[in-house]
Design an enzyme around this catalytic site. Structure first.
Site, PDB file in Angstrom:
ATOM      1  N   TYR A  40      -9.043   5.030   8.375  1.00  0.00           N
ATOM      2  CA  TYR A  40      -9.137   5.364   9.793  1.00  0.00           C
ATOM      3  C   TYR A  40     -10.235   6.419   9.915  1.00  0.00           C
ATOM      4  O   TYR A  40     -10.071   7.531   9.415  1.00  0.00           O
ATOM      5  CB  TYR A  40      -7.818   5.950  10.295  1.00  0.00           C
ATOM      6  N   HIS A  61       0.844  -1.202   0.000  1.00  0.00           N
ATOM      7  CA  HIS A  61       0.000   0.000   0.000  1.00  0.00           C
ATOM      8  C   HIS A  61       0.876   1.249   0.000  1.00  0.00           C
ATOM      9  O   HIS A  61       1.841   1.330   0.747  1.00  0.00           O
ATOM     10  CB  HIS A  61      -0.892   0.034   1.236  1.00  0.00           C
ATOM     11  N   PRO A 107      -3.011   0.357  19.377  1.00  0.00           N
ATOM     12  CA  PRO A 107      -2.813  -0.150  18.009  1.00  0.00           C
ATOM     13  C   PRO A 107      -3.014   0.872  16.888  1.00  0.00           C
ATOM     14  O   PRO A 107      -2.689   0.568  15.736  1.00  0.00           O
ATOM     15  CB  PRO A 107      -3.856  -1.270  17.901  1.00  0.00           C
ATOM     16  N   LYS A 140       2.043   0.079  15.182  1.00  0.00           N
ATOM     17  CA  LYS A 140       3.477   0.069  15.505  1.00  0.00           C
ATOM     18  C   LYS A 140       3.960  -1.118  16.327  1.00  0.00           C
ATOM     19  O   LYS A 140       5.168  -1.385  16.376  1.00  0.00           O
ATOM     20  CB  LYS A 140       3.838   1.354  16.290  1.00  0.00           C
ATOM     21  N   TYR A 199       4.266   6.887  10.123  1.00  0.00           N
ATOM     22  CA  TYR A 199       3.477   5.692   9.820  1.00  0.00           C
ATOM     23  C   TYR A 199       4.322   4.640   9.107  1.00  0.00           C
ATOM     24  O   TYR A 199       4.256   3.458   9.436  1.00  0.00           O
ATOM     25  CB  TYR A 199       2.244   6.065   8.977  1.00  0.00           C
TER      26      TYR A 199
HETATM   27  P1  FAD Z   1       3.627 -11.475  21.556  1.00  0.00           P
HETATM   28  O1  FAD Z   1       3.075 -11.545  20.194  1.00  0.00           O
HETATM   29  O2  FAD Z   1       2.704 -11.206  22.684  1.00  0.00           O
HETATM   30  O3  FAD Z   1       4.380 -12.851  21.825  1.00  0.00           O
HETATM   31  C1  FAD Z   1       4.811 -13.259  23.106  1.00  0.00           C
HETATM   32  C2  FAD Z   1       4.832 -14.774  23.162  1.00  0.00           C
HETATM   33  O4  FAD Z   1       5.338 -15.205  24.412  1.00  0.00           O
HETATM   34  C3  FAD Z   1       3.443 -15.368  23.039  1.00  0.00           C
HETATM   35  O5  FAD Z   1       3.441 -16.373  22.065  1.00  0.00           O
HETATM   36  C4  FAD Z   1       3.146 -15.892  24.441  1.00  0.00           C
HETATM   37  O6  FAD Z   1       2.273 -17.031  24.416  1.00  0.00           O
HETATM   38  C5  FAD Z   1       4.538 -16.242  24.903  1.00  0.00           C
HETATM   39  N1  FAD Z   1       4.698 -16.280  26.366  1.00  0.00           N
HETATM   40  C6  FAD Z   1       4.133 -15.473  27.290  1.00  0.00           C
HETATM   41  N2  FAD Z   1       4.534 -15.819  28.524  1.00  0.00           N
HETATM   42  C7  FAD Z   1       5.394 -16.856  28.373  1.00  0.00           C
HETATM   43  C8  FAD Z   1       6.135 -17.664  29.284  1.00  0.00           C
HETATM   44  N3  FAD Z   1       6.089 -17.449  30.610  1.00  0.00           N
HETATM   45  N4  FAD Z   1       6.902 -18.644  28.787  1.00  0.00           N
HETATM   46  C9  FAD Z   1       6.978 -18.874  27.451  1.00  0.00           C
HETATM   47  N5  FAD Z   1       6.277 -18.151  26.551  1.00  0.00           N
HETATM   48  C10 FAD Z   1       5.505 -17.162  27.003  1.00  0.00           C
HETATM   49  N6  FAD Z   1       1.165  -4.068  15.768  1.00  0.00           N
HETATM   50  C11 FAD Z   1       1.551  -3.544  14.558  1.00  0.00           C
HETATM   51  O7  FAD Z   1       2.743  -3.323  14.345  1.00  0.00           O
HETATM   52  N7  FAD Z   1       0.657  -3.282  13.570  1.00  0.00           N
HETATM   53  C12 FAD Z   1      -0.655  -3.529  13.732  1.00  0.00           C
HETATM   54  O8  FAD Z   1      -1.406  -3.336  12.762  1.00  0.00           O
HETATM   55  C13 FAD Z   1      -1.101  -4.047  14.996  1.00  0.00           C
HETATM   56  N8  FAD Z   1      -2.410  -4.310  15.211  1.00  0.00           N
HETATM   57  C14 FAD Z   1      -2.789  -4.964  16.353  1.00  0.00           C
HETATM   58  C15 FAD Z   1      -4.102  -5.293  16.485  1.00  0.00           C
HETATM   59  C16 FAD Z   1      -4.531  -5.970  17.623  1.00  0.00           C
HETATM   60  C17 FAD Z   1      -5.975  -6.339  17.742  1.00  0.00           C
HETATM   61  C18 FAD Z   1      -3.587  -6.331  18.646  1.00  0.00           C
HETATM   62  C19 FAD Z   1      -4.013  -7.091  19.887  1.00  0.00           C
HETATM   63  C20 FAD Z   1      -2.264  -5.978  18.508  1.00  0.00           C
HETATM   64  C21 FAD Z   1      -1.842  -5.288  17.374  1.00  0.00           C
HETATM   65  N9  FAD Z   1      -0.518  -4.938  17.188  1.00  0.00           N
HETATM   66  C22 FAD Z   1      -0.141  -4.341  16.003  1.00  0.00           C
HETATM   67  C23 FAD Z   1       0.487  -5.242  18.212  1.00  0.00           C
HETATM   68  C24 FAD Z   1       1.258  -6.538  17.898  1.00  0.00           C
HETATM   69  O9  FAD Z   1       0.364  -7.587  17.675  1.00  0.00           O
HETATM   70  C25 FAD Z   1       2.191  -6.864  19.067  1.00  0.00           C
HETATM   71  O10 FAD Z   1       2.953  -5.726  19.340  1.00  0.00           O
HETATM   72  C26 FAD Z   1       3.105  -8.054  18.748  1.00  0.00           C
HETATM   73  O11 FAD Z   1       2.393  -9.254  18.855  1.00  0.00           O
HETATM   74  C27 FAD Z   1       4.325  -8.107  19.668  1.00  0.00           C
HETATM   75  O12 FAD Z   1       5.069  -9.255  19.433  1.00  0.00           O
HETATM   76  P2  FAD Z   1       5.886  -9.949  20.598  1.00  0.00           P
HETATM   77  O13 FAD Z   1       6.536 -11.143  19.975  1.00  0.00           O
HETATM   78  O14 FAD Z   1       6.693  -8.950  21.300  1.00  0.00           O
HETATM   79  O15 FAD Z   1       4.786 -10.395  21.662  1.00  0.00           O
HETATM   80  C1  DHB Z   2      -4.503  -3.234  11.445  1.00  0.00           C
HETATM   81  C2  DHB Z   2      -4.281  -3.030  12.792  1.00  0.00           C
HETATM   82  C3  DHB Z   2      -3.911  -1.782  13.227  1.00  0.00           C
HETATM   83  O1  DHB Z   2      -3.662  -1.577  14.529  1.00  0.00           O
HETATM   84  C4  DHB Z   2      -3.779  -0.716  12.341  1.00  0.00           C
HETATM   85  O2  DHB Z   2      -3.436   0.504  12.802  1.00  0.00           O
HETATM   86  C5  DHB Z   2      -3.982  -0.938  11.008  1.00  0.00           C
HETATM   87  C6  DHB Z   2      -4.351  -2.197  10.559  1.00  0.00           C
HETATM   88  C7  DHB Z   2      -4.889  -4.583  10.982  1.00  0.00           C
HETATM   89  O3  DHB Z   2      -5.071  -5.469  11.828  1.00  0.00           O
HETATM   90  O4  DHB Z   2      -5.027  -4.783   9.780  1.00  0.00           O
END
Ligand code: FAD
Ligand code: DHB
Length: 386
Positions: A200, A72, A291, A295, A383
């Site tokens: 948005y 995009h 979210p 980021k 962004y």
């Molecule tokens: P996580 O994905 O939380 O992974 C952590 C892992 O550790 C998990 O698998 C968990 O099960 C495991 N764990 C936890 N405790 C333990 C333990 N004690 N022992 C072993 N394993 C453990 N970010 C964006 O950049 N763009 C977006 O568009 C965006 N949209 C989002 C929309 C939603 C609805 C949500 C909820 C989040 C969104 N985010 C977005 C944020 C993004 O999903 C998170 O920032 C991302 O998942 C972070 O990755 P991580 O690996 O740090 O953590």
């Molecule tokens: C999506 C999630 C977001 O938080 C965002 O800012 C844009 C898109 C998505 O899940 O597609």
């Protein structure tokens, strides 16, 4: 058991780090407390910055992303009954974003790691991290009914916001936090996206976001209360709110079967520093953004990119400089993203106790961002994550 780097958590941070380290010839073991099926089904982010795509290329897992990811060059901001296009690519030096589900990244990374026969253990219990103040840290855990001790050089906490690694160094951390008085209800829908690029929308009834996962799958969000029960939101209510909040003359929302529905709370959180001795925190374990700026996943990827480079330098030459600077290097980008995410969130949502003054400020800011080249450029640079 012994390895070079023990990684707690198989989310994007842990899996990308393991992939980058393997590509550089460094061994790691990844420990995940959930099942493979659970981790692969968790629907979350969808927007990847260019830098995140580059890291996935370096980790050798970008083939499907390049085939199926949707590039995009812009997003839309909608308010006051009008939709305004923000040409990110034009404003941010040619940079684009790629829409590709976090779930798909996680599936690609897990499949690649298991196909190479590299250690990734699911459903581990009772993980604890030890002796990271000295030179011989280790991680204890239970797997398939047996207690294990994993000796290593470095422990990396990629275990998300509710993990065990950040609490293990709580006494040396300073934390910063904001909660928001709203959440997002998200649905995944079996219907083609209604808009080519993301929308948005700021509306008196609350925020809404139109996103997508593929040419036949839409991903849609509406602002709701933070503690809302998903049972209060039958499909009809979600569609009604989406229709009203995104309505435009001559345009309509594509509807279809709802495949998944969930509510996410919103918070800003940073723990400083992101390292102590031989324990390093990366991704959501160290910081959370609301979210709205897309980021979270991108910051997680950036952290592990910095950490992988620092570990490679340390293993190759014994030089600790980059490792020692890890937290400071990451926190500069983290705080930029914290500000941007807070700003986007504040500008686009309906605040429960806002009065007419607050609402007019929001509208004025939205008009400015869409009318001023400099303001649009600032949004675009943040962004796409320059
Ligand atoms: P996580 O994905 O939380 O992974 C952590 C892992 O550790 C998990 O698998 C968990 O099960 C495991 N764990 C936890 N405790 C333990 C333990 N004690 N022992 C072993 N394993 C453990 N970010 C964006 O950049 N763009 C977006 O568009 C965006 N949209 C989002 C929309 C939603 C609805 C949500 C909820 C989040 C969104 N985010 C977005 C944020 C993004 O999903 C998170 O920032 C991302 O998942 C972070 O990755 P991580 O690996 O740090 O953590
Ligand atoms: C999506 C999630 C977001 O938080 C965002 O800012 C844009 C898109 C998505 O899940 O597609």
């Amino acid at each position: 058991m012994r390895t070079q780097v023990a990684i707690v958590g198989a989310g994007p941070a842990g899996l990308i780090l393991a992939g980058l380290l393997h590509a550089a010839g460094i061994e790691s073991v990844v420990l995940e407390d959930r099942s493979r099926a659970y981790v692969e089904a968790r629907i979350r982010a969808g927007v990847l910055e260019h830098g995140t795509v580059e890291l996935l290329e370096r980790a050798g897992v970008a083939d499907r992303l390049h085939r199926e990811g949707i590039v995009h060059g812009g997003i839309n901001l909608q308010f006051d009954g009008e939709r305004h296009h923000v040409p990110l690519q034009e404003l941010a030096g040619g940079r684009t974003i790629v829409v590709y589900g976090q779930t798909e990244i996680v599936k690609d990374l897990i499949a690649d790691r298991l196909a190479r026969g590299l250690p990734l253990l699911f459903e581990v219990d009772d993980v604890s991290v030890h002796d990271f103040d000295g030179d011989a840290p280790f991680v204890c855990f239970e797997h398939e009914g047996t207690r294990h001790r994993l000796d290593c050089d470095i422990v990396v906490g990629c275990d998300g916001f509710h993990g065990v690694c950040r609490p293990a160094i709580a006494e040396v951390l300073r934390t910063f936090e904001r909660e928001y008085p709203f959440g997002w209800l998200g649905i995944l829908v079996d219907a083609p996206p209604s808009s080519e690029e993301l929308v948005y929308a700021h509306h008196p009834r609350g925020f809404a976001l139109l996103s997508l996962r593929s040419p036949t799958r839409s991903r849609l969000y509406v602002q709701c209360a933070p503690d809302e029960d998903v049972a209060e939101w039958p499909d009809d209510r979600v569609w009604e709110e989406l229709r009203v909040r995104t309505a435009l003359p001559g345009w309509s929302l594509n509807e279809g079967p709802v495949l998944e529905k969930g509510i996410t709370g919103m918070r800003s959180f940073v723990a400083e520093p992101m390292q102590h001795g031989r324990l390093f925190l990366a991704g959501d374990a160290a910081h959370i953004v609301p979210p709205t700026g897309a980021k979270g996943l991108n910051l997680a990827a950036h952290d592990v990119g910095v950490l992988a480079d620092a570990l490679v330098a340390w293993y190759r030459s014994g030089d600790r400089e980059q490792l020692d600077a890890y937290s400071d290097t990451c926190l500069r980008r983290v705080w930029r993203a914290e500000h941007f995410s807070w700003w986007m969130t504040s500008m686009l949502h309906r605040h429960p106790d806002a009065d007419g003054f607050d609402e007019r400020l929001q509208l004025s800011q939205l008009r400015y961002v869409t009318a001023s080249h400099a303001a649009a450029q600032s949004l675009a640079e943040n962004y796409v994550g320059l």
